[in-house]
Structures are given as structure tokens and as C-alpha cells.
Design a protein around this motif. Structure first.
Motif, short mmCIF file in Angstrom:
data_model
loop_
_atom_site.label_atom_id
_atom_site.label_comp_id
_atom_site.label_asym_id
_atom_site.label_seq_id
_atom_site.Cartn_x
_atom_site.Cartn_y
_atom_site.Cartn_z
N GLN A 78 44.03 43.82 44.78
CA GLN A 78 42.94 44.64 44.22
C GLN A 78 42.31 43.93 43.02
O GLN A 78 41.10 44.01 42.81
CB GLN A 78 43.48 46.00 43.77
N TYR A 91 33.54 49.56 46.70
CA TYR A 91 34.83 49.00 47.13
C TYR A 91 35.99 49.95 46.82
O TYR A 91 36.85 50.18 47.66
CB TYR A 91 35.07 47.64 46.46
N ALA A 98 39.99 41.33 44.23
CA ALA A 98 38.76 41.96 44.73
C ALA A 98 37.82 42.32 43.59
O ALA A 98 36.61 42.09 43.66
CB ALA A 98 39.10 43.21 45.55
#
Length: 200
Positions: free
Chosen positions: A81, A54, A84
């Protein structure tokens, strides 16, 4: 799984480790979410592979370990972020915690987690204990201990529940503004209560 589990939490620099170290010295099994979160991103673990995929090559050091300083800066400056990263790590951390709590054999077990409520890990526990200090004390202790900038400490604090939210939700609260002996005295009293609750 240990039949009775206490969740211990507190913000950065509050002294959770001092509290859990003391309870460990009394024979209580401590399962630490911070330790598990490091274990699940060791080289060869699926979570590290997913983070690399990622976030890209910058997420890894040359030796294949997670580049923590880079990743910390990246996720605490960008909420998207951070979400994530949490989507990758939280399920793996939860499973690691579950396995370790299942193996606990002490009269009760402790799940220590800075994100006890935020992560849903509170669902593992029967009762919650907050190690509480003022935000000024958090700033002071965290900067002395970790050598992290004030900006980064503030970003970490903002990503965690506020002191007010934690105080409102905790079943038990220990103030850690005083000495280590003062902290341990408060814990001694609670430890006896927890032994009784666990045996009931």
C-alpha cells in the motif's frame, strides 16, 4: 533553478526543521518536501483524486481533506500500500519541488527532505547535509513532538534509510544531540562553505 542546491535530510525527530529554520534566517530559500507533499494532496489536486480512487472513501475526511491518520496507519503496516501511495505522490512532489527550486533567488537553495535518497530527490542537489541523532533521540523527540505511538515511529523509521546508510552517504554531517546554539554553530561554519561553493 537555483544554480547550487544543498539537500538536507535526517530521520524523523532529528531536527531538520530547526536546521532549515536557521538557514532561512540567514537568507537562504528553503524548499521543504514535507510542505510540498501536503500541497499536492489539497482538495482539488489530481494526487488527492488518485488517492481517493485507489484507497476508497475512508481516505477522505468529511470535509474532503486527506484522512492522514487513517492513511498513515494503512500504508506503514502494508509495504504494498505504501508503494502504491508513493507511485501517486512522488511524481507530483518531484514536480512541485522542481518548480519551487526554479524560483529560488538566494545565493544557494536548500531542498529539505526526509526521503532525499530513497525518493531520488537527491538528483536535484549538488551536496548533502545530514542532521544526525541517535535512534533513541529520534524516538524521544518524535513521540514528544507528534504524540505518535512508539510503534508508528518505529514503522516510519523502518520505511526510511537506516542511520548507518545515511551516515555513509552524506557529504556533510551535523550532530544535533546538543543545544540549539550548538546546532547553529555547526551550521554557521557550513553556511560559509556553501556560499563559497555556490559562488564558485
Amino acid at each position: 533553478m537555483a544554480s547550487w542546491i544543498l539537500g538536507i535530510t535526517g530521520g524523523i525527530g532529528s531536527g531538520k526543521t530547526a536546521a532549515t529554520d536557521y538557514l532561512h534566517s540567514l537568507g537562504i530559500t528553503i524548499v521543504d518536501a514535507d510542505v510540498v507533499s501536503r500541497e499536492i494532496v489539497a482538495p482539488g489536486q489530481p494526487a488527492l483524486t488518485a488517492i481517493h480512487q485507489y484507497f476508497g472513501d475512508e481516505a477522505l475526511l468529511e470535509n474532503g481533506q486527506l484522512n492522514r491518520p487513517w492513511l498513515r496507519q494503512r500504508v506503514f503496516s502494508d509495504p504494498e500500500q505504501r508503494l502504491a501511495l508513493e507511485a501517486i505522490t512522488h511524481p507530483a512532489i518531484r514536480e512541485g519541488l522542481r518548480q519551487q527550486l526554479q524560483a529560488a533567488t538566494s545565493p544557494y537553495a536548500v531542498l529539505a527532505s526526509p526521503l532525499l535518497w530513497e525518493s531520488g530527490q537527491v538528483n536535484f542537489v549538488q551536496r548533502t547535509l545530514l542532521i544526525d541523532v541517535s535512534e533513541a533521540t529520534q524516538m524521544l523527540r518524535a513521540s514528544q513532538r507528534d504524540g505518535v505511538s512508539a510503534e508508528q515511529i518505529k514503522a516510519i523509521m523502518q520505511a526510511q534509510w537506516s542511520r548507518g546508510q545515511r551516515l555513509a552517504r552524506a557529504d556533510d554531517i551535523v550532530s544535533n544531540e546538543g543545544s540549539v546554539a550548538d546546532l547553529q554553530r555547526q551550521l554557521d561554519t557550513l553556511h560559509q562553505q556553501y556560499l563559497e561553493l555556490a559562488s564558485a
